[in-house]
Design a protein around this motif. Structure first.
Motif, PDB file in Angstrom:
ATOM      1  N   UNK A  23       0.825  -1.207   0.000  1.00 22.80           N
ATOM      2  CA  UNK A  23       0.000   0.000   0.000  1.00 22.80           C
ATOM      3  C   UNK A  23       0.861   1.260   0.000  1.00 22.80           C
ATOM      4  N   UNK A  24       1.929   1.237   0.761  1.00 26.24           N
ATOM      5  CA  UNK A  24       2.838   2.397   0.779  1.00 26.24           C
ATOM      6  C   UNK A  24       3.457   2.618  -0.587  1.00 26.24           C
ATOM      7  N   UNK A  25       3.909   1.537  -1.198  1.00 27.03           N
ATOM      8  CA  UNK A  25       4.557   1.648  -2.503  1.00 27.03           C
ATOM      9  C   UNK A  25       3.574   2.122  -3.572  1.00 27.03           C
ATOM     10  N   UNK A  26       2.381   1.552  -3.598  1.00 30.71           N
ATOM     11  CA  UNK A  26       1.397   1.948  -4.603  1.00 30.71           C
ATOM     12  C   UNK A  26       0.910   3.377  -4.382  1.00 30.71           C
ATOM     13  N   UNK A  27       0.862   3.791  -3.148  1.00 38.88           N
ATOM     14  CA  UNK A  27       0.469   5.163  -2.847  1.00 38.88           C
ATOM     15  C   UNK A  27       1.468   6.152  -3.450  1.00 38.88           C
ATOM     16  N   UNK A  28       2.742   5.769  -3.456  1.00 39.46           N
ATOM     17  CA  UNK A  28       3.775   6.617  -4.056  1.00 39.46           C
ATOM     18  C   UNK A  28       3.663   6.641  -5.582  1.00 39.46           C
ATOM     19  N   UNK A  29       3.155   5.583  -6.172  1.00 40.64           N
ATOM     20  CA  UNK A  29       3.046   5.493  -7.627  1.00 40.64           C
ATOM     21  C   UNK A  29       1.835   6.219  -8.182  1.00 40.64           C
ATOM     22  N   UNK A  30       0.794   6.344  -7.374  1.00 38.15           N
ATOM     23  CA  UNK A  30      -0.473   6.881  -7.864  1.00 38.15           C
ATOM     24  C   UNK A  30      -0.545   8.394  -7.693  1.00 38.15           C
ATOM     25  N   UNK A  31      -1.238   9.021  -8.625  1.00 38.03           N
ATOM     26  CA  UNK A  31      -1.507  10.460  -8.527  1.00 38.03           C
ATOM     27  C   UNK A  31      -2.985  10.723  -8.234  1.00 38.03           C
ATOM     28  N   UNK A  32      -3.773   9.666  -8.102  1.00 36.70           N
ATOM     29  CA  UNK A  32      -5.207   9.771  -7.839  1.00 36.70           C
ATOM     30  C   UNK A  32      -5.417   9.988  -6.331  1.00 36.70           C
TER      31      UNK A  32
END
Length: 140
Positions: A23-32
Motif C-alpha cells: 500500500x505504501x509503494x502503490x500510494x507513491x506510484x499513484x496520482x489519484x
C-alpha cells in the motif's frame, strides 16, 4: 498457545506487513488523490491487525518474525518495476493480492482449530481483505 496457532498468527502478521508495504509503494506510484486516501485508510487497518498480533504473541512470550526478506524483496521489486501507474491497474494488483491472502489464510485455518481470539483476528483480516477488494472494484 499451540505451534499451529503461532503459525496462524505469524501468517496474519506477514499478510498485514506485506499489505502495508504494498500500500505504501502503490500510494507513491499513484496520482489519484481518492485512491491514495483509500490506500492510507487500508494501511491503518492493516496496522491495527499487525499490532493485535504483536499483543497476542507477547502474551505467549514470543515476538512476530518479519516476513522472509527474499519474499518481500521480490514482491516489492516486482511492484516497483511494474509499468502500472494507472489507478485501474494498481487496483487490480491489490484485488489479486487480497484474494491470494484470503486463500492462503483459509487453507491454514482449515488444517485445525485455533483459539477464539486468534480465529476472531483471522476473521477480521479476511473481512478487511474482502472489504478492500470491493473498494478497489470501483477503481477498475
Amino acid at each position: 498457545m499451540t505451534h499451529h496457532e503461532n503459525q496462524i498468527l505469524q501468517s496474519i502478521y506477514n499478510n498485514a506487513k506485506n499489505a502495508m508495504d504494498i500500500l505504501s509503494l502503490l500510494s507513491e506510484k499513484s496520482t489519484d488523490r481518492g485512491f491514495c486516501s483509500d490506500l492510507s485508510s487500508q494501511w491503518q487497518e492493516y496496522r491495527k491487525i499487525s499490532d493485535q498480533v504483536i499483543v497476542l504473541l507477547s502474551d505467549a512470550h514470543t515476538l512476530p518474525q518479519e516476513p522472509p526478506f527474499l519474499e518481500r524483496f521480490l514482491m516489492l521489486a516486482s511492484l516497483f518495476t511494474t509499468s502500472a501507474k494507472q489507478t485501474p491497474q494498481l487496483a487490480q494488483l491489490l484485488i489479486s493480492g487480497s484474494s491470494q491472502g484470503i486463500t492462503e489464510l483459509k487453507k491454514k485455518l482449515n488444517r485445525s482449530t485455533v483459539s477464539v481470539p486468534i480465529q476472531l483476528l483471522a476473521d477480521q483480516l479476511i473481512f478487511l481483505e474482502q472489504s478492500n477488494m470491493f473498494l478497489m472494484y470501483r477503481y477498475l
